[in-house]
Design an enzyme around this catalytic site. Structure first.
Site, PDB file in Angstrom:
ATOM      1  N   ALA A  66       0.861  -1.184   0.000  1.00 10.76           N
ATOM      2  CA  ALA A  66       0.000   0.000   0.000  1.00 10.76           C
ATOM      3  C   ALA A  66       0.896   1.233   0.000  1.00 10.76           C
ATOM      4  CB  ALA A  66      -0.884  -0.021   1.244  1.00 10.76           C
ATOM      5  N   GLY A 109       0.704  -5.060   0.924  1.00  8.28           N
ATOM      6  CA  GLY A 109      -0.435  -5.215   0.015  1.00  8.28           C
ATOM      7  C   GLY A 109      -0.046  -5.900  -1.291  1.00  8.28           C
ATOM      8  N   GLU A 112      -0.230  -9.514  -0.509  1.00 10.58           N
ATOM      9  CA  GLU A 112      -1.661  -9.845  -0.363  1.00 10.58           C
ATOM     10  C   GLU A 112      -2.354  -9.891  -1.721  1.00 10.58           C
ATOM     11  OE1 GLU A 112      -1.869  -6.616   2.503  1.00 10.58           O
ATOM     12  OE2 GLU A 112      -2.823  -7.990   3.910  1.00 10.58           O
ATOM     13  N   GLU A 132       4.405  -4.739   7.350  1.00  7.47           N
ATOM     14  CA  GLU A 132       3.600  -3.666   7.964  1.00  7.47           C
ATOM     15  C   GLU A 132       3.979  -3.415   9.419  1.00  7.47           C
ATOM     16  OE1 GLU A 132       2.416  -6.196   6.142  1.00  7.47           O
ATOM     17  OE2 GLU A 132       0.888  -5.470   4.737  1.00  7.47           O
TER      18      GLU A 132
HETATM   19  N1  CAA Z   1       4.555   3.423  -0.435  1.00  2.00           N
HETATM   20  C1  CAA Z   1       4.936   4.591  -1.015  1.00  2.00           C
HETATM   21  N2  CAA Z   1       6.117   4.744  -1.652  1.00  2.00           N
HETATM   22  C2  CAA Z   1       6.919   3.665  -1.712  1.00  2.00           C
HETATM   23  C3  CAA Z   1       6.596   2.440  -1.133  1.00  2.00           C
HETATM   24  C4  CAA Z   1       5.334   2.324  -0.459  1.00  2.00           C
HETATM   25  N3  CAA Z   1       4.912   1.181   0.087  1.00  2.00           N
HETATM   26  N4  CAA Z   1       7.596   1.572  -1.346  1.00  2.00           N
HETATM   27  C5  CAA Z   1       8.541   2.249  -2.041  1.00  2.00           C
HETATM   28  N5  CAA Z   1       8.140   3.519  -2.256  1.00  2.00           N
HETATM   29  C6  CAA Z   1       8.851   4.588  -2.957  1.00  2.00           C
HETATM   30  C7  CAA Z   1       9.975   5.163  -2.065  1.00  2.00           C
HETATM   31  O1  CAA Z   1       9.450   6.118  -1.176  1.00  2.00           O
HETATM   32  C8  CAA Z   1      10.898   5.748  -3.101  1.00  2.00           C
HETATM   33  O2  CAA Z   1      10.360   6.977  -3.550  1.00  2.00           O
HETATM   34  P1  CAA Z   1      11.331   8.285  -3.623  1.00  2.00           P
HETATM   35  O3  CAA Z   1      12.315   7.933  -4.696  1.00  2.00           O
HETATM   36  O4  CAA Z   1      10.363   9.358  -4.021  1.00  2.00           O
HETATM   37  O5  CAA Z   1      11.930   8.429  -2.286  1.00  2.00           O
HETATM   38  C9  CAA Z   1      10.780   4.755  -4.274  1.00  2.00           C
HETATM   39  O6  CAA Z   1       9.554   4.044  -4.069  1.00  2.00           O
HETATM   40  C10 CAA Z   1      11.914   3.740  -4.286  1.00  2.00           C
HETATM   41  O7  CAA Z   1      11.948   3.099  -3.013  1.00  2.00           O
HETATM   42  P2  CAA Z   1      13.308   2.930  -2.163  1.00  2.00           P
HETATM   43  O8  CAA Z   1      14.243   4.037  -2.428  1.00  2.00           O
HETATM   44  O9  CAA Z   1      12.925   2.699  -0.736  1.00  2.00           O
HETATM   45  O10 CAA Z   1      13.871   1.586  -2.836  1.00  2.00           O
HETATM   46  P3  CAA Z   1      14.822   0.497  -2.162  1.00  2.00           P
HETATM   47  O11 CAA Z   1      15.201  -0.423  -3.273  1.00  2.00           O
HETATM   48  O12 CAA Z   1      15.883   1.130  -1.340  1.00  2.00           O
HETATM   49  O13 CAA Z   1      13.871  -0.320  -1.122  1.00  2.00           O
HETATM   50  C11 CAA Z   1      11.853  -1.460  -0.453  1.00  2.00           C
HETATM   51  C12 CAA Z   1      12.800  -1.081  -1.607  1.00  2.00           C
HETATM   52  C13 CAA Z   1      12.569  -2.436   0.517  1.00  2.00           C
HETATM   53  C14 CAA Z   1      10.646  -2.152  -1.062  1.00  2.00           C
HETATM   54  C15 CAA Z   1      11.453  -0.193   0.326  1.00  2.00           C
HETATM   55  O14 CAA Z   1      10.998   0.771  -0.613  1.00  2.00           O
HETATM   56  C16 CAA Z   1      10.352  -0.408   1.315  1.00  2.00           C
HETATM   57  O15 CAA Z   1      10.608  -0.924   2.395  1.00  2.00           O
HETATM   58  N6  CAA Z   1       9.082  -0.023   0.985  1.00  2.00           N
HETATM   59  C17 CAA Z   1       7.970  -0.097   1.884  1.00  2.00           C
HETATM   60  C18 CAA Z   1       7.450  -1.521   1.965  1.00  2.00           C
HETATM   61  C19 CAA Z   1       6.288  -1.601   2.936  1.00  2.00           C
HETATM   62  O16 CAA Z   1       6.402  -1.274   4.102  1.00  2.00           O
HETATM   63  N7  CAA Z   1       5.118  -2.086   2.447  1.00  2.00           N
HETATM   64  C20 CAA Z   1       3.942  -2.243   3.240  1.00  2.00           C
HETATM   65  C21 CAA Z   1       3.067  -1.060   3.080  1.00  2.00           C
HETATM   66  S1  CAA Z   1       1.657  -1.083   4.188  1.00  2.00           S
HETATM   67  C22 CAA Z   1       0.562  -2.148   3.466  1.00  2.00           C
HETATM   68  O17 CAA Z   1       0.802  -2.736   2.439  1.00  2.00           O
HETATM   69  C23 CAA Z   1      -0.748  -2.274   4.189  1.00  2.00           C
HETATM   70  C24 CAA Z   1      -1.660  -3.344   3.673  1.00  2.00           C
HETATM   71  O18 CAA Z   1      -1.600  -4.479   4.087  1.00  2.00           O
HETATM   72  C25 CAA Z   1      -2.715  -3.041   2.696  1.00  2.00           C
END
Ligand code: CAA
Length: 258
Positions: A66, A109, A112, A132
């Site tokens: 998400a 997500g 999921e 999460e």
């Molecule tokens: N939401 C919004 N933006 C996201 C994102 C997310 N879940 N995941 C990545 N991005 C964005 C980053 O903010 C970044 O944007 P900017 O360049 O503008 O800063 C871009 O994508 C590239 O990401 P990274 O620089 O972080 O890339 P990386 O290769 O260093 O890391 C990653 C990759 C490990 C996937 C890391 O991005 C990360 O941990 N993302 C979040 C993952 C997460 O927590 N997901 C769960 C979300 S909550 C959910 O899903 C609830 C549900 O059950 C419905």
């Protein structure tokens, strides 16, 4: 096909392919993308020429979950009233089989979403996880239920409590992926499965998908009941008579989807 901004849509004969296409945010599932994805899946579902769907994010990433930026200012009441996860129910209600082609991260997500599909083909680079917990949340689109039923209590508990990811090969061992293929073969293998399903009698495919999903989501009694009614119902289909007669006549069946 309508113009989409965050997804790509392709038809390959009887297989409809939807590709999430928001690479700068690693396909983070913000509302405009999810809305387009659901509309494209529903449109293929309603198209009689299409028999199977493939959902992918391309080679780099399936979906990083998400959109945390979209959710950052959301209050609990906003979340309840927006009820964004209701989009996921629409994916669940797609009647045709959906094959997820997962490469790179399938997190939160994204994991999921893959689990909402019916078959998961993973590339060697796929990584699955429910991170999460690391941002003070828990899975909200079915992860606590579907991952537990797929991988078992202890593995699901570890993944959901620690946020640890598993790679494609472990996902296959845990039943979270049907098979693992080299990245360059991912889409080809997913489509190949789609073509294979497209050869099958569509009403049987639809009812079989529903019955297996029921097994996954409810009690065995409810599942057996649905399976039995579906089985009896199929004797009203022209395709079942064609299929059985073709077997007796020792010829290839010709299914009309009725
Ligand atoms: N939401 C919004 N933006 C996201 C994102 C997310 N879940 N995941 C990545 N991005 C964005 C980053 O903010 C970044 O944007 P900017 O360049 O503008 O800063 C871009 O994508 C590239 O990401 P990274 O620089 O972080 O890339 P990386 O290769 O260093 O890391 C990653 C990759 C490990 C996937 C890391 O991005 C990360 O941990 N993302 C979040 C993952 C997460 O927590 N997901 C769960 C979300 S909550 C959910 O899903 C609830 C549900 O059950 C419905």
């Amino acid at each position: 096909m309508p113009d989409y901004e965050y997804i790509l849509v392709e038809r390959d004969g009887p297989v409809g392919v939807v590709t999430l296409n928001r690479p700068q945010a690693l396909n983070a599932l913000f509302t405009p993308l999810v809305r387009e994805m659901v509309e494209a899946l529903e449109s293929f579902d309603a198209d009689p020429e299409i028999r199977a769907l493939v959902l992918t994010g391309g080679l780099r990433v399936f979906a990083a979950g998400a959109d945390l930026k979209e959710m950052s200012s959301q209050s609990a009441v906003d979340a309840l009233l927006n009820n964004r996860i209701a989009y996921w129910d629409r994916v669940r209600n797609i009647a045709k089989p959906i094959i997820a082609a997962v490469s790179g991260y399938a997190l939160g997500g994204g994991c999921e979403l893959a689990m909402l599909c019916d078959i998961i083909v993973a590339s060697e680079t796929a990584r699955f996880g429910q991170p999460e917990i690391n941002v003070g949340l828990i899975p909200g689109a079915g992860g606590t239920q579907r991952l537990t039923r797929t991988a078992g209590k202890y593995k699901a508990m570890e993944m959901i409590l620690t946020g640890a990811q598993i790679d494609a090969f472990e996902a296959e061992r845990r039943g979270l992926a049907n098979r693992v293929v080299p990245p360059e073969l991912l889409l080809e293998e997913a489509k190949r499965l789609g073509f294979e399903l497209a050869e099958k009698p569509p009403i049987s495919v639809r009812l079989a998908k529903r019955a297996v999903t029921k097994a996954f989501e409810s009690t065995i009694e409810a599942g057996i009941e649905l399976e039995r009614l579906s089985f009896y119902f199929l004797f009203a289909s022209e395709d079942s008579h064609e299929g059985i007669q073709a077997f007796i006549d020792k010829r290839k069946p010709e299914y009309g989807g009725r």
